[in-house]
Enzyme design. Structure first.
Site, PDB file in Angstrom:
ATOM      1  N   SER A 127       0.812  -1.210   0.000  1.00 40.13           N
ATOM      2  CA  SER A 127       0.000   0.000   0.000  1.00 40.13           C
ATOM      3  C   SER A 127       0.846   1.262   0.000  1.00 40.13           C
ATOM      4  CB  SER A 127      -0.900   0.000   1.241  1.00 40.13           C
ATOM      5  OG  SER A 127      -1.499   1.267   1.449  1.00 40.13           O
ATOM      6  N   GLU A 129       0.182   3.683   1.709  1.00 35.32           N
ATOM      7  CA  GLU A 129       0.223   4.142   3.099  1.00 35.32           C
ATOM      8  C   GLU A 129       1.552   3.798   3.767  1.00 35.32           C
ATOM      9  OE1 GLU A 129      -1.905   5.889   5.091  1.00 35.32           O
ATOM     10  OE2 GLU A 129      -3.318   6.261   3.456  1.00 35.32           O
ATOM     11  N   TYR A 151      -1.986   0.599  10.438  1.00 32.67           N
ATOM     12  CA  TYR A 151      -2.224  -0.075   9.161  1.00 32.67           C
ATOM     13  C   TYR A 151      -0.980  -0.009   8.288  1.00 32.67           C
ATOM     14  CZ  TYR A 151      -3.894  -0.662   4.351  1.00 32.67           C
ATOM     15  OH  TYR A 151      -4.033  -1.052   3.049  1.00 32.67           O
TER      16      TYR A 151
END
Length: 328
Positions: A127, A129, A151
């Site tokens: 990801s 992120e 996360y």
């Protein structure tokens, strides 16, 4: 007939990937977690040809059973607790599923493959992120990872574990570092779908405002249906590798509001949007924009759906859905 096993099949990526693989003649198996999974009917209705298996990324024995039942040529690990805001409230569970779950499925694939490590090709859903407090603009495969949420930290663990299994055991294990990708199938808890759903309801007179957090955060948004094509292409390469999958464009939440409200003929959205600190992240990721040059050069992949077209697609879907729910 090639065979594929997909974890996280109930999400938007799992559904789009299933449709893509089925269209290419694959026999597709999907892993469903939990008893009476609320999305079970959605999967059966959307991709009825997928064979469903019960399993959980936190239970390796169930993963080994799923591998033995499906005997896959390719495994796509899309399963995760993927809502970033939720990860602060449930950091340990997020770590177990989104992080350690990757280790579990990698180890299960390694044990299943035995001496023939090339027997199964593996895809890990990494990801954007992971970049978090970005150290380089745009972000590419070599950019230092600096996650800013539980996360993101869990995704970094899974990403490096995938690289480690590739380097330690010679597994054909690739990671797709996917930037934000959306669709009408996106869950309503995510900001893009929250906005498209609210705009549809506001235009129909069913609600009067939407409440959001940081309107200045910028993201690289693409269409999930495009991005699953990149996943598949990674596993068709002779050598496994990691790839950034992105559009190379960034847009703020404010620009998302511009596009969504403009689609229903509203040019000034200020009266319809409120801000609440409760929707602010404890540690914000301010700017994400990916450099997809490697994916374009090596995979021959390019996004097909632009930002405005994506937002329009989502708003149109929610207009139809809300009209149906309201009996119009």
């Amino acid at each position: 007939m090639p065979r594929a096993l997909i974890t996280g099949i109930t999400g938007q990526d799992g559904l789009y990937l299933s449709e893509l693989l089925l269209s290419k003649g694959y026999e597709v198996y999907g892993l469903i977690r939990g008893q009476n999974n609320p999305k079970l009917d959605l999967v059966r209705r959307t991709v009825p040809d997928v064979k469903l298996l019960t399993g959980d990324l936190t239970d390796m024995s169930s993963l080994i059973r799923a591998l033995n039942a499906s005997q896959p040529d390719e495994v796509y690990n899309l399963g995760a607790i993927s809502f970033v805001a939720y990860s602060w409230e449930n950091a340990a569970l997020t770590s177990d599923v989104t992080g350690k779950g990757v280790l579990n499925i990698l180890e299960a694939v390694r044990l299943y493959a035995g001496d023939d490590v090339s027997k199964v090709r593996f895809y890990q859903a990494s990801s954007s992120e992971m970049f978090g407090k970005v150290q380089e603009v745009p972000q590419r495969e070599s950019t230092l990872l600096w996650p800013r949420s539980p996360y993101g930290v869990a995704k970094v663990f899974g990403h490096y574990m995938t690289i480690n299994y590739r380097e330690s055991y010679g597994m054909h294990a690739s990671s797709g570092i996917l930037f934000n990708h959306e669709s009408p199938r996106r869950g309503p808890e995510f900001v893009t779908r929250k906005v498209s759903q609210a705009v549809a309801r506001i235009s129909l007179g069913l609600q009067d405002h939407v409440t959001l957090g940081n309107l200045d955060a910028k993201r690289d948004w693409g269409f999930a249906g495009d991005y699953v094509e990149a996943m598949w292409r990674m596993l068709q390469q002779d050598q496994a590798d990691d790839y950034v999958v992105a559009t190379g464009e960034t847009h703020s939440i404010g620009e998302l509001l511009d596009a969504a409200f403009a689609h229903v003929g509203i040019t000034d959205w200020a009266p319809y949007v409120k801000q609440d600190p409760a929707f602010m992240r404890p540690a914000e990721v301010d700017l994400l924009i990916g450099d997809p040059a490697k994916a374009k050069d090596e995979l021959g992949w390019e996004p097909q759906v632009g930002f405005a077209q994506l937002v329009g697609m989502m708003v149109e879907n929610d207009l139809a859905e809300q009209r149906a729910l309201d009996g119009r």
